[in-house]
Design an enzyme around this catalytic site. Structure first.
Site, PDB file in Angstrom:
ATOM      1  CG  HIS A 217      -1.814  -1.182   1.315  1.00  0.00           C
ATOM      2  ND1 HIS A 217      -3.079  -1.207   0.758  1.00  0.00           N
ATOM      3  CD2 HIS A 217      -1.629  -2.401   1.880  1.00  0.00           C
ATOM      4  CE1 HIS A 217      -3.645  -2.381   0.991  1.00  0.00           C
ATOM      5  NE2 HIS A 217      -2.788  -3.128   1.665  1.00  0.00           N
ATOM      6  CB  THR A 218       2.450   3.109  -2.795  1.00  0.00           C
ATOM      7  OG1 THR A 218       1.246   3.370  -3.536  1.00  0.00           O
ATOM      8  CG2 THR A 218       3.144   1.888  -3.381  1.00  0.00           C
ATOM      9  CB  CYS A 219      -1.732   5.755  -0.409  1.00  0.00           C
ATOM     10  SG  CYS A 219      -2.801   4.505   0.313  1.00  0.00           S
ATOM     11  CG  PHE A 220      -1.917   3.409   4.033  1.00  0.00           C
ATOM     12  CD1 PHE A 220      -1.724   2.159   4.589  1.00  0.00           C
ATOM     13  CD2 PHE A 220      -2.925   3.576   3.091  1.00  0.00           C
ATOM     14  CE1 PHE A 220      -2.520   1.090   4.229  1.00  0.00           C
ATOM     15  CE2 PHE A 220      -3.727   2.503   2.732  1.00  0.00           C
ATOM     16  CZ  PHE A 220      -3.534   1.258   3.299  1.00  0.00           C
TER      17      PHE A 220
END
Length: 252
Positions: A217-220
């Site tokens: 999960h690159t966003c978080f």
């Protein structure tokens, strides 16, 4: 921007070159890959810059070529106009993308010859710079300086260059003049490799079943790892995920 992976260069070129005011390219980026569910909270845009740079700087398209020194350092192809009649428009597009990458804090997958960075800084190019680009040509020029070249019947041509105007639409020149060419090269190579704010902490959580691949999960900054039975299984599944998968599924 909604982009097709298979035509990422053409789609991106049409969208970005159509923007009349460069300031609009500083707005919040939101990239969507056609047919994928990923929501762009940073990860999709990073993927777009990475994949697009591999296409933009591919010598196959004739805009850039490898230097005579190695097979990974790039320089502008002096015959680009023969390969692409719209080459000047594409160079403007590439300059804009490079400016967007710096402004939005993303990574471009490319390495340029050292004089390229000096030209971006509008520093004069010297004979010594040629040594790192083409040592044979450099030695020939040195011979001409140190010997009488009258018998060679040489002719000299001066070209006017308009280098860097696509890039400077987004990144003011006075902001990068604090760097020298060596620092500018390093900045474009390694700044922002793990997140928009630099290196960040991340968490690892158990997820799924042993037959699943790990997911990120690159966003978080979270890595989901299934409960593998052995380190060897973990190693094999990680390599498979890294080397053979791409795309976004859900929030990323």
């Amino acid at each position: 921007m909604k982009i097709h992976r298979t035509t990422i260069l053409e789609d991106s070129y049409r969208r970005i070159i159509a923007v009349k005011r460069a300031d609009f390219l500083k707005a919040r980026l939101w990239i969507e890959f056609d047919g994928e569910k990923g929501l762009d909270y940073g990860g999709v845009a990073r993927e777009w810059f990475f994949l697009l740079s591999k296409e933009m700087f591919n010598p196959y398209y004739g805009l850039f070529e490898y230097s005579a020194t190695d097979n990974y350092t790039l320089q502008i192809n002096p015959n680009s106009g023969l390969c692409n009649e719209d080459h000047l428009s594409y160079f403007k597009f590439i300059g804009r993308v490079a400016g967007m990458a710096v402004y939005h804090g993303k990574l471009l997958d490319a390495f340029f010859i050292r004089p390229f960075y000096k030209m971006m800084l509008q520093k004069p190019i010297t004979l010594h710079d040629m040594e790192s680009v083409d040592s044979e040509y450099y030695n020939s020029l040195r011979w001409i300086l140190e010997n009488d070249p009258a018998e060679l019947d040489l002719r000299f041509i001066v070209d006017e260059e308009l280098f860097g105007q696509g890039f400077f639409e987004l990144i003011p020149q006075d902001l990068i003049k604090i760097f020298d060419e060596n620092e500018l090269e390093v900045r474009t190579e390694v700044l922002f490799p793990t997140g928009s704010n630099g290196p960040q902490l991340f968490t690892v959580e158990q997820w799924g079943t042993p037959e699943k691949l790990p997911r990120a999960h690159t966003c978080f900054n979270r890595l989901d790892l299934p409960p593998y039975d052995s380190f060897e299984d973990l190693w094999d599944k990680l390599l498979l995920a890294i080397e053979n998968t791409q795309g976004f599924d859900g929030v990323d």
